[in-house]
Scaffold this motif. Sequence first.
Motif, mmCIF file in Angstrom:
data_model
loop_
_atom_site.group_PDB
_atom_site.id
_atom_site.type_symbol
_atom_site.label_atom_id
_atom_site.label_comp_id
_atom_site.label_asym_id
_atom_site.label_seq_id
_atom_site.Cartn_x
_atom_site.Cartn_y
_atom_site.Cartn_z
ATOM 1 N N PRO A 1 7.087 1.771 5.838
ATOM 2 C CA PRO A 1 7.940 0.607 6.085
ATOM 3 C C PRO A 1 8.869 0.830 7.276
ATOM 4 C CG PRO A 1 8.720 1.823 4.163
ATOM 5 C CD PRO A 1 7.458 2.493 4.611
ATOM 6 N N LYS B 1 10.715 14.831 -7.534
ATOM 7 C CA LYS B 1 9.643 14.317 -8.389
ATOM 8 C C LYS B 1 8.812 13.296 -7.624
ATOM 9 C CE LYS B 1 11.702 15.282 -12.718
ATOM 10 N NZ LYS B 1 12.191 14.866 -13.994
ATOM 11 N N ARG C 1 10.297 -5.657 -0.087
ATOM 12 C CA ARG C 1 8.862 -5.900 0.152
ATOM 13 C C ARG C 1 8.429 -7.216 -0.461
ATOM 14 N NH1 ARG C 1 6.172 0.038 0.603
ATOM 15 N NH2 ARG C 1 8.126 1.106 1.024
ATOM 16 N N ASN D 1 6.426 18.709 -5.437
ATOM 17 C CA ASN D 1 7.083 18.229 -6.667
ATOM 18 C C ASN D 1 7.679 19.400 -7.426
ATOM 19 O OD1 ASN D 1 6.091 15.680 -6.275
ATOM 20 N ND2 ASN D 1 4.227 16.048 -7.459
ATOM 21 N N THR E 1 9.781 9.873 -4.940
ATOM 22 C CA THR E 1 11.194 9.901 -4.556
ATOM 23 C C THR E 1 11.361 9.807 -3.030
ATOM 24 O OG1 THR E 1 11.123 12.317 -4.744
ATOM 25 C CG2 THR E 1 12.074 11.117 -6.594
ATOM 26 N N LYS F 1 9.721 11.545 -0.519
ATOM 27 C CA LYS F 1 9.614 12.765 0.291
ATOM 28 C C LYS F 1 8.682 12.556 1.489
ATOM 29 C CE LYS F 1 7.980 15.078 -3.253
ATOM 30 N NZ LYS F 1 7.917 13.987 -4.246
ATOM 31 N N THR F 2 7.509 11.986 1.198
ATOM 32 C CA THR F 2 6.531 11.773 2.268
ATOM 33 C C THR F 2 7.054 10.724 3.251
ATOM 34 O OG1 THR F 2 4.851 12.152 0.602
ATOM 35 C CG2 THR F 2 4.098 11.260 2.688
ATOM 36 N N ILE G 1 6.275 0.213 -6.963
ATOM 37 C CA ILE G 1 5.459 -0.551 -6.015
ATOM 38 C C ILE G 1 4.071 -0.816 -6.595
ATOM 39 C CG2 ILE G 1 4.345 -0.414 -3.735
ATOM 40 C CD1 ILE G 1 6.887 1.029 -2.751
ATOM 41 N N GLU H 1 0.865 -1.188 0.000
ATOM 42 C CA GLU H 1 0.000 0.000 0.000
ATOM 43 C C GLU H 1 0.897 1.233 0.000
ATOM 44 O OE1 GLU H 1 -3.158 0.596 -0.308
ATOM 45 O OE2 GLU H 1 -3.489 -1.552 -0.558
ATOM 46 N N ILE H 2 0.527 2.252 -0.780
ATOM 47 C CA ILE H 2 1.395 3.437 -0.872
ATOM 48 C C ILE H 2 1.516 4.150 0.473
ATOM 49 C CG2 ILE H 2 1.555 5.759 -1.920
ATOM 50 C CD1 ILE H 2 2.588 3.449 -3.664
ATOM 51 N N HIS I 1 1.561 2.814 3.351
ATOM 52 C CA HIS I 1 2.211 1.984 4.375
ATOM 53 C C HIS I 1 3.594 2.559 4.709
ATOM 54 C CE1 HIS I 1 4.001 -1.570 6.212
ATOM 55 N NE2 HIS I 1 4.992 -1.424 5.347
ATOM 56 N N ILE J 1 14.125 1.014 4.236
ATOM 57 C CA ILE J 1 14.288 2.230 3.425
ATOM 58 C C ILE J 1 15.637 2.192 2.704
ATOM 59 C CG2 ILE J 1 14.469 4.753 3.500
ATOM 60 C CD1 ILE J 1 12.573 4.712 5.888
HETATM 61 N N1 ATP Z 1 13.860 4.976 -0.209
HETATM 62 C C1 ATP Z 1 12.761 4.213 -0.140
HETATM 63 N N2 ATP Z 1 12.815 2.997 0.432
HETATM 64 C C2 ATP Z 1 11.691 2.244 0.511
HETATM 65 N N3 ATP Z 1 10.488 2.613 0.047
HETATM 66 C C3 ATP Z 1 10.383 3.820 -0.537
HETATM 67 C C4 ATP Z 1 11.503 4.677 -0.649
HETATM 68 N N4 ATP Z 1 11.119 5.821 -1.242
HETATM 69 C C5 ATP Z 1 9.805 5.695 -1.484
HETATM 70 N N5 ATP Z 1 9.361 4.495 -1.068
HETATM 71 C C6 ATP Z 1 7.969 4.032 -1.172
HETATM 72 O O1 ATP Z 1 7.436 4.494 -2.402
HETATM 73 C C7 ATP Z 1 6.111 5.018 -2.251
HETATM 74 C C8 ATP Z 1 6.084 6.464 -2.661
HETATM 75 O O2 ATP Z 1 6.919 7.223 -1.773
HETATM 76 P P1 ATP Z 1 6.514 8.649 -1.230
HETATM 77 O O3 ATP Z 1 5.011 8.732 -1.111
HETATM 78 O O4 ATP Z 1 7.317 8.940 -0.036
HETATM 79 O O5 ATP Z 1 6.983 9.540 -2.440
HETATM 80 P P2 ATP Z 1 6.812 11.086 -2.640
HETATM 81 O O6 ATP Z 1 8.126 11.588 -3.081
HETATM 82 O O7 ATP Z 1 6.185 11.699 -1.441
HETATM 83 O O8 ATP Z 1 5.801 11.080 -3.869
HETATM 84 P P3 ATP Z 1 4.576 12.048 -4.250
HETATM 85 O O9 ATP Z 1 5.190 13.347 -4.625
HETATM 86 O O10 ATP Z 1 3.955 11.357 -5.424
HETATM 87 O O11 ATP Z 1 3.671 12.098 -3.060
HETATM 88 C C9 ATP Z 1 5.759 4.800 -0.778
HETATM 89 O O12 ATP Z 1 5.037 3.598 -0.667
HETATM 90 C C10 ATP Z 1 7.103 4.669 -0.091
HETATM 91 O O13 ATP Z 1 7.002 3.823 1.050
#
Ligand code: ATP
Length: 416
Positions: free
Chosen positions: A39, A75, A239, A201, A78, A80-81, A271, A34-35, A37, A44
């Motif tokens: 981890p 982007k 995963r 972004n 990557t 960030k969240t 994912i 799940e996005i 989730h 990481i």
């Molecule tokens: N370095 C990492 N290691 C493990 N999982 C990762 C890593 N980076 C991102 N993920 C996984 O990829 C998915 C997307 O990551 P995340 O939501 O943090 O991206 P974001 O940069 O915030 O994207 P957006 O701008 O689209 O919100 C999540 O499920 C996250 O757990």
Amino acid sequence: MPTNDAHLDPAPPEERNTLFDYTDTVFDDEDLLEIGHLPDPERIVGRDEHMQKVADALNPAIFGSAPSHLFIFGKTGTGKTLISRSVTEMLQTEADREGVTVQYAFIDCGEKNTEASVVKRVAQSLNDPERTEFTVPERGLATGDYYERLWTVLDTCTDVAIVILDEIDMLEDDEVLRKLSRASENRRINSARIGVIGISNKIDYPDQMSERVKSSFSRDELVFPPYDANQLGEILENRRDAFHDGVLTEDAIPLAAALAAQEHGDARKAIDILRNAGRIAKRVGHDTVTEDHIRQAKQKTEVDRLAELIDGSPLQAKVLLYALTKLTTNNDRVEFTSREIYHAYTQTTNAIDLDALSERRTRELLQEQDFLNVIDSTKESRGRGEGVTGKHRLLESPDIVLKVLLRDDRLEQLEP
Ligand SMILES: Nc1ncnc2c1ncn2[C@@H]1O[C@H](COP(=O)(O)OP(=O)(O)OP(=O)(O)O)[C@@H](O)[C@H]1O
């Protein structure tokens, strides 16, 4: 009344309801994909340096002092969240050991974008009604009153609050940043401290901030680069236990990682591809995930992502995108001027008997699609005193865009 009693004994196979499937031969724990989730930190990949920088900014909170504010750019997919939430949760644990309470509010500014809705949501997330003896109502208060509640919540419920503003560029009014960052200085709050993490972004978001906020809101800035295919592979490997042993064929993960790295290394996409591939395998009754499932999943993932962006757009915007899609398919270049798109657009509006908008209005609609990340637009100067030309290109392949657009009946009739 329905119950959700986990202690009931499972029904013997002959008594089970045939509408449902009681075995999952593909997924062991689908939630890991799940996005949302979060981890465990050991899963990481490739972000040690960035985690350290976020930790450095938040570090003062361990002593109950004000953290630095932080903007994180990068982007989509990557991390960030993920990194913001993970490091904040680690901070919470460490601060707790030192006797300092840290609470955090996570706000998606794509959903809550007015000043009042952000303040209300932060106050609601951090409020403990047993301590403040009030609730923060969904409606009925003026913005100023929501602020008053928030200041009380902060001083009553926490020592330090971290406010994470995801998609901060969607904020209608950035005044909230100024008020949050000045709250202590202006004696709105006494003991509590606030740190803001803004996520976007759009690396040029600071240019879009109002002058008043830009100059008063001091912050550190971090940029998260895209992942390479190896890192994406490792993220997916970590995963693998979402699936039962032996379900993923040898090529499944490397292929999903390579496909997700094609545009820019996007972990969200990697994912999603893996999860969709598992679902496709399950639907067709396979108990292994093959290369073919991964390829189908890539298409589905791209269509879903784009549909999320485009489905809510007005018909006129879809017609413009249709025009750009046709231009891209019928030419050996990918970038087109606003004028060229307008010309193709009016042909389409004629064909479906729709009133055409003015050229000026279509340029605004193209700008909105750029903002939504459906297209990429750049401006080019035509030379001294000649003004600028907008150039636009699709960010997804034209066949994927077309697939999404043709879900609209009015456009579907255009295709043989
Ligand atoms: N370095 C990492 N290691 C493990 N999982 C990762 C890593 N980076 C991102 N993920 C996984 O990829 C998915 C997307 O990551 P995340 O939501 O943090 O991206 P974001 O940069 O915030 O994207 P957006 O701008 O689209 O919100 C999540 O499920 C996250 O757990």
